[in-house]
Design an enzyme around this catalytic site. Structure first.
Site, PDB file in Angstrom:
ATOM      1  N   TYR A  33      11.032 -28.978 -12.609  1.00  9.55           N
ATOM      2  CA  TYR A  33      10.847 -30.290 -13.221  1.00  9.55           C
ATOM      3  C   TYR A  33       9.658 -30.287 -14.149  1.00  9.55           C
ATOM      4  O   TYR A  33       8.887 -29.325 -14.195  1.00  9.55           O
ATOM      5  CB  TYR A  33      10.698 -31.378 -12.137  1.00  9.55           C
ATOM      6  CG  TYR A  33       9.348 -31.396 -11.443  1.00  9.55           C
ATOM      7  CD1 TYR A  33       8.978 -30.408 -10.541  1.00  9.55           C
ATOM      8  CD2 TYR A  33       8.432 -32.429 -11.701  1.00  9.55           C
ATOM      9  CE1 TYR A  33       7.745 -30.438  -9.914  1.00  9.55           C
ATOM     10  CE2 TYR A  33       7.194 -32.461 -11.072  1.00  9.55           C
ATOM     11  CZ  TYR A  33       6.858 -31.470 -10.175  1.00  9.55           C
ATOM     12  OH  TYR A  33       5.632 -31.491  -9.558  1.00  9.55           O
ATOM     13  N   ARG A  52       6.327 -24.928 -20.919  1.00  7.11           N
ATOM     14  CA  ARG A  52       6.206 -24.614 -19.487  1.00  7.11           C
ATOM     15  C   ARG A  52       7.558 -24.746 -18.789  1.00  7.11           C
ATOM     16  O   ARG A  52       7.901 -23.952 -17.910  1.00  7.11           O
ATOM     17  CB  ARG A  52       5.161 -25.524 -18.827  1.00  7.11           C
ATOM     18  CG  ARG A  52       4.906 -25.166 -17.368  1.00  7.11           C
ATOM     19  CD  ARG A  52       3.750 -25.932 -16.774  1.00  7.11           C
ATOM     20  NE  ARG A  52       4.036 -27.353 -16.671  1.00  7.11           N
ATOM     21  CZ  ARG A  52       3.169 -28.274 -16.276  1.00  7.11           C
ATOM     22  NH1 ARG A  52       1.928 -27.906 -15.942  1.00  7.11           N
ATOM     23  NH2 ARG A  52       3.498 -29.551 -16.205  1.00  7.11           N
ATOM     24  N   ARG A 100      27.653 -24.231  -0.412  1.00  6.26           N
ATOM     25  CA  ARG A 100      26.330 -23.855   0.085  1.00  6.26           C
ATOM     26  C   ARG A 100      26.255 -22.387   0.494  1.00  6.26           C
ATOM     27  O   ARG A 100      26.954 -21.952   1.415  1.00  6.26           O
ATOM     28  CB  ARG A 100      25.942 -24.743   1.273  1.00  6.26           C
ATOM     29  CG  ARG A 100      24.482 -24.575   1.660  1.00  6.26           C
ATOM     30  CD  ARG A 100      24.081 -25.494   2.809  1.00  6.26           C
ATOM     31  NE  ARG A 100      22.661 -25.335   3.086  1.00  6.26           N
ATOM     32  CZ  ARG A 100      22.139 -24.320   3.754  1.00  6.26           C
ATOM     33  NH1 ARG A 100      22.925 -23.369   4.217  1.00  6.26           N
ATOM     34  NH2 ARG A 100      20.838 -24.229   3.955  1.00  6.26           N
ATOM     35  N   HIS A 102      22.953 -19.255   0.202  1.00  6.93           N
ATOM     36  CA  HIS A 102      21.595 -19.035  -0.298  1.00  6.93           C
ATOM     37  C   HIS A 102      21.592 -18.309  -1.638  1.00  6.93           C
ATOM     38  O   HIS A 102      20.843 -18.650  -2.540  1.00  6.93           O
ATOM     39  CB  HIS A 102      20.768 -18.234   0.713  1.00  6.93           C
ATOM     40  CG  HIS A 102      20.349 -19.036   1.909  1.00  6.93           C
ATOM     41  ND1 HIS A 102      21.243 -19.657   2.744  1.00  6.93           N
ATOM     42  CD2 HIS A 102      19.128 -19.316   2.408  1.00  6.93           C
ATOM     43  CE1 HIS A 102      20.596 -20.280   3.703  1.00  6.93           C
ATOM     44  NE2 HIS A 102      19.300 -20.099   3.523  1.00  6.93           N
ATOM     45  N   LYS A 147       6.962 -24.650 -11.776  1.00  2.00           N
ATOM     46  CA  LYS A 147       6.955 -26.080 -11.443  1.00  2.00           C
ATOM     47  C   LYS A 147       8.270 -26.438 -10.752  1.00  2.00           C
ATOM     48  O   LYS A 147       9.172 -27.032 -11.330  1.00  2.00           O
ATOM     49  CB  LYS A 147       6.740 -26.922 -12.710  1.00  2.00           C
ATOM     50  CG  LYS A 147       6.251 -28.325 -12.386  1.00  2.00           C
ATOM     51  CD  LYS A 147       5.651 -28.985 -13.603  1.00  2.00           C
ATOM     52  CE  LYS A 147       5.408 -30.462 -13.405  1.00  2.00           C
ATOM     53  NZ  LYS A 147       4.438 -30.782 -12.365  1.00  2.00           N
ATOM     54  N   GLU A 180      -6.055 -25.791  -5.962  1.00  8.97           N
ATOM     55  CA  GLU A 180      -5.893 -26.945  -6.860  1.00  8.97           C
ATOM     56  C   GLU A 180      -5.679 -28.183  -6.007  1.00  8.97           C
ATOM     57  O   GLU A 180      -5.793 -28.121  -4.790  1.00  8.97           O
ATOM     58  CB  GLU A 180      -4.717 -26.702  -7.820  1.00  8.97           C
ATOM     59  CG  GLU A 180      -3.390 -26.437  -7.118  1.00  8.97           C
ATOM     60  CD  GLU A 180      -2.249 -26.120  -8.074  1.00  8.97           C
ATOM     61  OE1 GLU A 180      -2.275 -26.563  -9.235  1.00  8.97           O
ATOM     62  OE2 GLU A 180      -1.297 -25.450  -7.635  1.00  8.97           O
ATOM     63  N   LEU A 205      -0.518 -24.172 -10.531  1.00  5.20           N
ATOM     64  CA  LEU A 205       0.267 -24.589 -11.684  1.00  5.20           C
ATOM     65  C   LEU A 205      -0.694 -24.701 -12.872  1.00  5.20           C
ATOM     66  O   LEU A 205      -1.747 -25.330 -12.753  1.00  5.20           O
ATOM     67  CB  LEU A 205       0.918 -25.942 -11.420  1.00  5.20           C
ATOM     68  CG  LEU A 205       1.831 -26.378 -12.568  1.00  5.20           C
ATOM     69  CD1 LEU A 205       3.132 -25.600 -12.529  1.00  5.20           C
ATOM     70  CD2 LEU A 205       2.105 -27.862 -12.517  1.00  5.20           C
TER      71      LEU A 205
HETATM   72  N1  PMP Z   1      -0.967 -28.742 -10.004  1.00  5.73           N
HETATM   73  C1  PMP Z   1       0.075 -29.278  -9.346  1.00  5.73           C
HETATM   74  C2  PMP Z   1       0.449 -28.711  -8.014  1.00  5.73           C
HETATM   75  C3  PMP Z   1       0.788 -30.358  -9.908  1.00  5.73           C
HETATM   76  O1  PMP Z   1       1.836 -30.879  -9.248  1.00  5.73           O
HETATM   77  C4  PMP Z   1       0.374 -30.897 -11.142  1.00  5.73           C
HETATM   78  C5  PMP Z   1       1.075 -32.081 -11.746  1.00  5.73           C
HETATM   79  N2  PMP Z   1       2.434 -31.913 -11.867  1.00  5.73           N
HETATM   80  C6  PMP Z   1      -0.709 -30.308 -11.795  1.00  5.73           C
HETATM   81  C7  PMP Z   1      -1.364 -29.232 -11.205  1.00  5.73           C
HETATM   82  C8  PMP Z   1      -1.184 -30.817 -13.134  1.00  5.73           C
HETATM   83  O2  PMP Z   1      -0.286 -30.457 -14.140  1.00  5.73           O
HETATM   84  P1  PMP Z   1      -0.154 -31.343 -15.481  1.00  5.73           P
HETATM   85  O3  PMP Z   1      -1.539 -31.462 -16.041  1.00  5.73           O
HETATM   86  O4  PMP Z   1       0.743 -30.546 -16.348  1.00  5.73           O
HETATM   87  O5  PMP Z   1       0.400 -32.658 -15.074  1.00  5.73           O
END
Ligand code: PMP
Length: 287
Positions: A33, A52, A100, A102, A147, A180, A205
Site C-alpha cells: 500500500y 516506492r 487459498r 500459500h 510497505k 522506527e 520503511l
Molecule cells: N515507518 C512506518 C512503519 C510507516 O508505517 C510509515 C508510514 N506509512 C512511515 C515509516 C513513514 O513513511 P511516510 O513518511 O512515507 O509516510
C-alpha cells in the site's frame, strides 16, 4: 456527502465497496500500500510515493495493474470525487483472488483499491506541547523496507500506545537500538545539536516524509547524521520527533513516563515541521 472508493476499475459507494474472500490480501496480507498526503486538493510528493510503490511491487514480484499515469489519474479522481482538500489518499494492491494456497498463484491479477478522505488538522496542543510515545519491542519481520499491508505487529504496538494514552510507539530491537515508530520514522537531536535518523535498510520503511525532511535539513545547513541510535540516546536527547505523511514532523516530548529534555517541543523539530508545511503548501500552490 457519500464517500466513493475505486475498486478494480470502478468507482463505487464506499459502503458497497467489496473484495472477494479469496483475495490474497484478505487471506495472507499478501499486498502492498501507499498513503499520500493531500493538501489543498493536491497530492504531496506523489512521485516519490509511486517510486516506492513500484519498488514494493518489484520486491514482492507483483505486477503493476495499470500504467503509472493511469494510476495517478485514478488517485486524482478519487480525491476529486470525495471532495478531499486536506487529508490522505490511500492506495492498496494485492496479489489477487485465487484458491487459498500459500504459494503464489500461476497467473495472479493484481487487485487495486483507492480511497481518499479529509483529515482533521492536528490539534494545536499536539504541536505546542508535543506528544507522548511509548517504547515497544520491534517484533516485525526482516523486510520492513517493503510497505506491506501485513501490519499486525505495527497494530499491536500502536494499540499499546493508545492504551497508554500515547500517540506513537517507538520500536526497539533486541540490542536496544531504535528502528522506527509503529507508523512513522524516528528522529532525535543529540545534546550537541546533531539531527540523527536511521539510514534506510531492511529494518525500516524509507519514509517519503523522512526523505523530504533530510532534503530540508541539508538545505538549511543543519548538522545531520544518518545513523542508528539507541533507546538510551533517545531518552537523553535534546529533542525527538517522528515523521510520516499524516504526522508531518511531530515533536515527541515524553517517552514512557519520562520527559525528553525539558518536556517541550524542540526548536529544530518545530523549524523542520514549519519548513515541511511550507513544502506542502508550495506543492499544493504550484500544482
Ligand atoms: N515507518 C512506518 C512503519 C510507516 O508505517 C510509515 C508510514 N506509512 C512511515 C515509516 C513513514 O513513511 P511516510 O513518511 O512515507 O509516510
Amino acid at each position: 456527502m457519500s464517500r466513493i472508493a475505486y475498486v478494480n476499475g470502478r468507482y463505487v459507494p464506499h459502503a458497497q465497496a467489496r473484495v472477494h474472500i479469496d483475495d490474497r490480501g484478505y487471506q495472507f496480507g499478501d499486498g502492498i500500500y501507499e498513503v499520500c498526503a493531500v493538501r489543498g486538493g493536491h497530492m504531496i510528493d506523489n512521485g516519490p510515493h509511486l517510486d516506492r510503490l513500484e519498488r514494493s511491487l518489484r520486491e514482492m514480484a507483483m505486477a503493476m495493474p495499470m500504467s503509472r499515469a493511469a494510476l495517478e489519474c485514478v488517485m486524482r479522481e478519487t480525491i476529486r470525487r470525495n471532495l478531499v482538500r486536506d487529508g490522505i489518499v490511500y492506495l492498496q494492491m494485492t496479489r489477487g483472488v485465487a484458491p487459498r494456497d500459500h504459494a503464489f498463484p500461476k497467473h495472479p491479477k493484481t487487485q487495486i483499491v483507492v480511497t481518499a478522505r479529509n483529515a482533521k488538522p492536528h490539534a494545536a496542543a499536539m504541536v505546542e506541547d508535543g506528544v507522548k510515545a511509548i517504547v515497544q519491542p520491534d517484533i516485525r519481520w526482516g523486510r520492513c523496507d517493503i510497505k506491506t499491508i501485513s501490519l499486525l505487529p505495527n497494530c499491536i504496538a500502536k494499540q499499546a500506545a493508545r492504551v497508554a494514552g500515547a500517540y506513537e510507539a517507538i520500536l526497539v530491537d533486541e540490542n536496544g537500538v531504535v528502528t522506527e515508530g509503529s507508523s512513522s520514522n524516528a528522529w532525535i537531536v543529540t545534546q550537541d545539536g546533531k539531527l540523527v535518523t536511521r539510514p534506510p535498510s531492511n529494518d525500516i520503511l524509507n519514509g517519503i516524509t523522512r526523505l523530504e525532511i533530510i532534503r530540508i535539513a541539508k538545505a538549511l545547513g543543519l548538522a545531520f547524521e544518518e545513523r542508528a541510535f539507541t533507546l538510551d540516546e533517545m531518552r537523553r536527547a535534546r529533542e525527538a520527533f517522528v515523521t510520516s505523511a499524516s504526522s508531518f514532523a511531530m515533536p515527541v516530548t515524553q517517552l514512557d513516563e519520562a520527559p525528553i529534555a525539558n518536556g517541550k517541543p524542540g526548536t529544530l523539530a518545530l523549524r523542520l515541521r514549519a519548513a515541511y508545511l511550507a513544502h506542502m503548501d508550495q506543492q499544493a500552490g504550484a500544482a
